[in-house]
Design an enzyme around this catalytic site. Structure first.
Site, mmCIF file in Angstrom:
data_model
loop_
_atom_site.group_PDB
_atom_site.id
_atom_site.type_symbol
_atom_site.label_atom_id
_atom_site.label_comp_id
_atom_site.label_asym_id
_atom_site.label_seq_id
_atom_site.Cartn_x
_atom_site.Cartn_y
_atom_site.Cartn_z
ATOM 1 N N ALA A 139 -4.111 8.333 1.134
ATOM 2 C CA ALA A 139 -3.172 8.573 2.231
ATOM 3 C C ALA A 139 -3.858 9.115 3.489
ATOM 4 C CB ALA A 139 -2.089 9.539 1.755
ATOM 5 N N ARG A 158 -0.744 15.800 0.457
ATOM 6 C CA ARG A 158 -1.298 17.101 0.107
ATOM 7 C C ARG A 158 -1.912 17.891 1.248
ATOM 8 N NH1 ARG A 158 -1.504 13.698 -3.817
ATOM 9 N NH2 ARG A 158 -0.560 14.264 -5.805
ATOM 10 N N ILE A 217 0.385 2.441 0.315
ATOM 11 C CA ILE A 217 1.468 1.473 0.149
ATOM 12 C C ILE A 217 1.923 0.964 1.512
ATOM 13 C CG2 ILE A 217 2.275 2.451 -2.042
ATOM 14 C CD1 ILE A 217 4.302 4.122 -0.452
ATOM 15 N N ASP A 218 1.082 1.179 2.541
ATOM 16 C CA ASP A 218 1.534 0.980 3.920
ATOM 17 C C ASP A 218 1.115 -0.348 4.555
ATOM 18 O OD1 ASP A 218 -1.189 1.437 4.468
ATOM 19 O OD2 ASP A 218 -0.854 3.543 4.971
ATOM 20 N N HIS A 225 -0.989 1.182 -6.080
ATOM 21 C CA HIS A 225 0.354 1.754 -6.141
ATOM 22 C C HIS A 225 1.396 0.881 -5.441
ATOM 23 C CE1 HIS A 225 -1.696 5.933 -6.760
ATOM 24 N NE2 HIS A 225 -1.723 5.191 -7.842
ATOM 25 N N CYS A 279 11.394 -9.093 -7.057
ATOM 26 C CA CYS A 279 12.218 -9.102 -8.265
ATOM 27 C C CYS A 279 11.358 -8.627 -9.434
ATOM 28 C CB CYS A 279 12.744 -10.511 -8.527
ATOM 29 S SG CYS A 279 13.535 -10.650 -10.143
ATOM 30 N N CYS A 300 11.058 -12.064 -11.921
ATOM 31 C CA CYS A 300 10.360 -13.308 -11.573
ATOM 32 C C CYS A 300 9.420 -13.126 -10.389
ATOM 33 C CB CYS A 300 11.358 -14.433 -11.296
ATOM 34 S SG CYS A 300 12.282 -14.222 -9.760
ATOM 35 N N ASN A 318 -13.656 13.118 3.711
ATOM 36 C CA ASN A 318 -12.364 13.780 3.506
ATOM 37 C C ASN A 318 -12.393 15.166 4.142
ATOM 38 O OD1 ASN A 318 -9.861 13.082 1.965
ATOM 39 N ND2 ASN A 318 -10.175 15.141 1.134
ATOM 40 N N ILE A 340 -11.609 10.803 9.604
ATOM 41 C CA ILE A 340 -12.086 9.492 9.153
ATOM 42 C C ILE A 340 -12.307 8.524 10.323
ATOM 43 C CG2 ILE A 340 -11.414 7.424 7.842
ATOM 44 C CD1 ILE A 340 -9.872 9.442 5.979
HETATM 45 P P1 NAD Z 1 -3.493 12.991 -0.792
HETATM 46 O O1 NAD Z 1 -2.344 13.283 0.129
HETATM 47 O O2 NAD Z 1 -3.494 13.621 -2.124
HETATM 48 O O3 NAD Z 1 -4.844 13.423 -0.076
HETATM 49 C C1 NAD Z 1 -5.140 13.029 1.226
HETATM 50 C C2 NAD Z 1 -6.461 13.677 1.585
HETATM 51 O O4 NAD Z 1 -6.855 13.148 2.850
HETATM 52 C C3 NAD Z 1 -6.385 15.202 1.742
HETATM 53 O O5 NAD Z 1 -7.391 15.792 0.938
HETATM 54 C C4 NAD Z 1 -6.636 15.434 3.248
HETATM 55 O O6 NAD Z 1 -7.456 16.558 3.487
HETATM 56 C C5 NAD Z 1 -7.359 14.185 3.660
HETATM 57 N N1 NAD Z 1 -7.098 13.754 5.041
HETATM 58 C C6 NAD Z 1 -5.891 13.584 5.630
HETATM 59 N N2 NAD Z 1 -6.034 13.074 6.874
HETATM 60 C C7 NAD Z 1 -7.380 12.942 7.074
HETATM 61 C C8 NAD Z 1 -8.159 12.467 8.165
HETATM 62 N N3 NAD Z 1 -7.600 12.005 9.278
HETATM 63 N N4 NAD Z 1 -9.518 12.484 8.045
HETATM 64 C C9 NAD Z 1 -10.114 12.952 6.896
HETATM 65 N N5 NAD Z 1 -9.408 13.394 5.833
HETATM 66 C C10 NAD Z 1 -8.056 13.391 5.912
HETATM 67 O O7 NAD Z 1 -3.612 11.413 -0.866
HETATM 68 P P2 NAD Z 1 -3.997 10.471 -2.086
HETATM 69 O O8 NAD Z 1 -5.210 10.977 -2.770
HETATM 70 O O9 NAD Z 1 -3.949 9.108 -1.539
HETATM 71 O O10 NAD Z 1 -2.801 10.626 -3.118
HETATM 72 C C11 NAD Z 1 -1.476 10.553 -2.647
HETATM 73 C C12 NAD Z 1 -0.577 9.500 -3.289
HETATM 74 O O11 NAD Z 1 0.479 9.304 -2.357
HETATM 75 C C13 NAD Z 1 -1.193 8.160 -3.471
HETATM 76 O O12 NAD Z 1 -0.867 7.779 -4.745
HETATM 77 C C14 NAD Z 1 -0.501 7.218 -2.450
HETATM 78 O O13 NAD Z 1 -0.007 6.096 -3.149
HETATM 79 C C15 NAD Z 1 0.697 7.963 -1.951
HETATM 80 N N6 NAD Z 1 0.880 7.998 -0.470
HETATM 81 C C16 NAD Z 1 0.604 6.910 0.305
HETATM 82 C C17 NAD Z 1 0.758 6.971 1.697
HETATM 83 C C18 NAD Z 1 0.428 5.744 2.514
HETATM 84 O O14 NAD Z 1 0.549 4.630 2.023
HETATM 85 N N7 NAD Z 1 -0.038 5.912 3.749
HETATM 86 C C19 NAD Z 1 1.212 8.150 2.304
HETATM 87 C C20 NAD Z 1 1.526 9.265 1.474
HETATM 88 C C21 NAD Z 1 1.340 9.168 0.089
#
Ligand code: NAD
Length: 251
Positions: free
Chosen positions: A25, A37, A105-106, A123, A131, A134, A222, A240
């Protein structure tokens, strides 16, 4: 410290020929989508998530889930890829990166220009529905029009199966093909770069660890610490977008 680690990332990246990126994320926060998180956001504390079993068992629960989907905000649908996504797309285009394993998931990796077959979604995807029987794909705009018109989503017009957004919900099995393809990518890569994942959601977070165990280099970009920092070859605690734009040479 940061400059040194960014330089070290550039060095491992230049030496690699079969990079696989593993994203979470955090790569999409610079596109305006909150992660789970980072302190203060707490996406899923706002509404209790609907479990897969409950969705399948009850029509009322399904309609409640659609009500949430269409009355909720449209942040994901409206987001655009940021510099981080574009840097990864450039690596793939150059032939230096096999593809991306993502927990997101975006759809932003695909929107950044990476071909669909090089994005492995562990995910699922929140930008369309399908569906459960199917697999027929349904567009959210069409479903929303149906929901507005009759206040419910009808079963699949082809097989009568249940239609659900294409995400993997809590309690739903991991997608088999994607898990196998992610394992193949992990076994083929010479460098895995983790971008924006707390590496706490399993089984997804097992792939970077496995890559390192079987001989690939491991780099982590990260903002916060992760449980794999100790075994990584390079750890960059920076944003990032700017980091990847720099090491990939994005203008
Ligand atoms: P997470 O939220 O657990 O961790 C995100 C990490 O990214 C954190 O440790 C944070 O410090 C770091 N971070 C955030 N922005 C940053 C940046 N700009 N530069 C550097 N580091 C940065 O995310 P996860 O490990 O992907 O787990 C979360 C679950 O939630 C996944 O299963 C995902 O499917 C889902 N999710 C997806 C989205 C999306 O599709 N964008 C959004 C929210 C949650």
């Amino acid at each position: 410290m940061s400059e040194e680690s960014i330089q070290a990332l550039g060095t491992v990246l230049d030496a690699a020929q079969r990079i696989v990126c593993f994203t979470g994320a955090g790569i999409s926060t610079e596109s305006g989508i909150p992660d789970f998180r980072s302190p203060g956001t707490g996406l899923w504390t706002k509404m209790k998530p609907i479990q897969f079993q409950d969705f399948v068992a009850s029509d009322d629960t399904r309609q409640e889930s659609w009500r949430r989907k269409f009355s909720g905000d449209k942040t994901i649908e409206q987001a655009q890829p940021n510099k981080g996504h574009l840097a990864l797309a450039r690596l793939v285009e150059r032939g230096q990166c096999l593809g991306v394993i993502t927990q997101n998931i975006d759809n932003l990796h695909q929107n950044s220009g990476i071909p669909d077959n090089k994005v492995i979604e562990l995910h699922g995807n929140a930008t369309y529905a399908s569906c459960l029987e199917c697999n027929t794909r349904y567009e959210l705009a069409d479903l929303e029009a149906q929901f507005v018109a009759i206040n419910r989503i009808e079963p699949c017009k082809h097989c009568g199966g249940i239609i659900k957004t294409a995400t993997i919900s809590f309690g739903q099995a991991m997608p088999e093909t994607e898990m196998l393809r992610a394992q193949e990518y992990t076994e083929q890569c010479d460098l895995m770069i983790v971008l924006g994942s707390s590496l706490t959601v399993f089984p997804a977070a097992g792939f970077p660890q496995y890559a390192k165990e079987i001989g690939a280099s491991l780099a982590i970009v990260n903002r916060e610490e992760t449980p794999l920092d100790d075994i990584a070859d390079v750890v960059v605690r920076e944003q990032i977008g700017s980091t990847m734009a720099l090491v990939v040479g994005l203008n």
